[in-house]
Write a protein that holds these residues in place. Structure first.
Motif, mmCIF file in Angstrom:
data_model
loop_
_atom_site.group_PDB
_atom_site.id
_atom_site.type_symbol
_atom_site.label_atom_id
_atom_site.label_comp_id
_atom_site.label_asym_id
_atom_site.label_seq_id
_atom_site.Cartn_x
_atom_site.Cartn_y
_atom_site.Cartn_z
ATOM 1 N N THR A 1 3.309 -7.885 -3.881
ATOM 2 C CA THR A 1 3.808 -9.228 -3.594
ATOM 3 C C THR A 1 4.982 -9.173 -2.634
ATOM 4 N N SER B 1 7.918 -11.357 -1.738
ATOM 5 C CA SER B 1 8.583 -12.528 -2.292
ATOM 6 C C SER B 1 9.687 -13.071 -1.393
ATOM 7 N N ALA C 1 1.343 -9.344 1.848
ATOM 8 C CA ALA C 1 0.853 -8.514 0.747
ATOM 9 C C ALA C 1 -0.488 -7.875 1.094
ATOM 10 N N THR D 1 6.170 -16.706 -0.063
ATOM 11 C CA THR D 1 5.718 -15.555 -0.829
ATOM 12 C C THR D 1 4.239 -15.357 -0.518
ATOM 13 N N THR E 1 0.732 -13.066 -1.577
ATOM 14 C CA THR E 1 0.157 -12.223 -2.627
ATOM 15 C C THR E 1 -1.324 -11.995 -2.350
#
Length: 196
Positions: A34, A36, A45, A60, A62
């Motif tokens: 991740t 962030s 990511a 963020t 992911t």
């Protein structure tokens, strides 16, 4: 930035039977984990995909298991806005997902010749927002850049939609160097102020 979520996976093909130019388009490789609260340019990511942020916001990214599984995909790149500037973009604000492709992998495009071939980019997208978004190919060319952009529309919120963008053959630029330097940028622009 009004965008709160986008998930994308894609392919970039020269023609029928041609190999996909996008690396890790199935979002399977995620070595960084991740990412962030990033407020500047950074790799996401998902390996090979970069997030560029030009605003006061932060995101963020992911690897998500929400994916169009009926199409054989298990993962996607998910981008969430953590902070924004109240939904009112300044002229210079932008947020985009980008992959840079080396010239070694692009020689079949024959850019800069009368034999140049067109591109087709297909991808799945899902967002909690509907509306019009920008896709573009950026070609570094002798110290300057050439842009080939198209728009696409997200019609239904929180629904996977397949989009296909066709880019005309590029006969008007220099040839892409046959080396490991950057030959092409593939970009999904999610937010763009009036300068963009």
């Amino acid at each position: 930035m009004p965008l709160t979520k986008v998930q994308s996976r894609g392919t970039l093909n020269v023609g029928a039977g041609s190999p996909n130019l996008i690396i890790n388009g199935n979002c399977a490789v995620s070595q960084r984990g991740t990412q962030s609260n990033q407020s500047n340019d950074h790799y996401s990511a998902i390996d090979r995909f970069e997030i560029q942020v030009g605003s006061s916001g932060a995101v963020t990214s992911t690897q998500s298991s929400t994916a169009p599984t009926d199409q054989g995909f298990s993962n996607s790149l998910k981008v969430d806005v953590v902070t924004n500037n109240g939904g009112s973009e300044d002229a210079s604000d932008y947020l985009l997902i980008m992959q840079k492709i080396e010239g070694l992998n692009l020689q079949q495009l024959k850019y800069g010749t009368s034999s140049a071939v067109p591109l087709a980019c297909s991808f799945y997208v899902r967002s909690n927002l509907t509306g019009t978004f920008q896709f573009q190919i950026e070609v570094p060319d002798s110290g300057s850049y050439k842009y080939y952009g198209k728009t696409y529309t997200i019609d239904s919120a929180n629904t996977w939609e397949k989009k296909t963008i066709n880019i005309v053959a590029n006969t008007n630029s220099s040839a892409i160097p046959d080396d490991n330097t950057e030959g092409l940028r593939v970009q999904w622009q999610l937010v763009g102020g009036s300068n963009y």
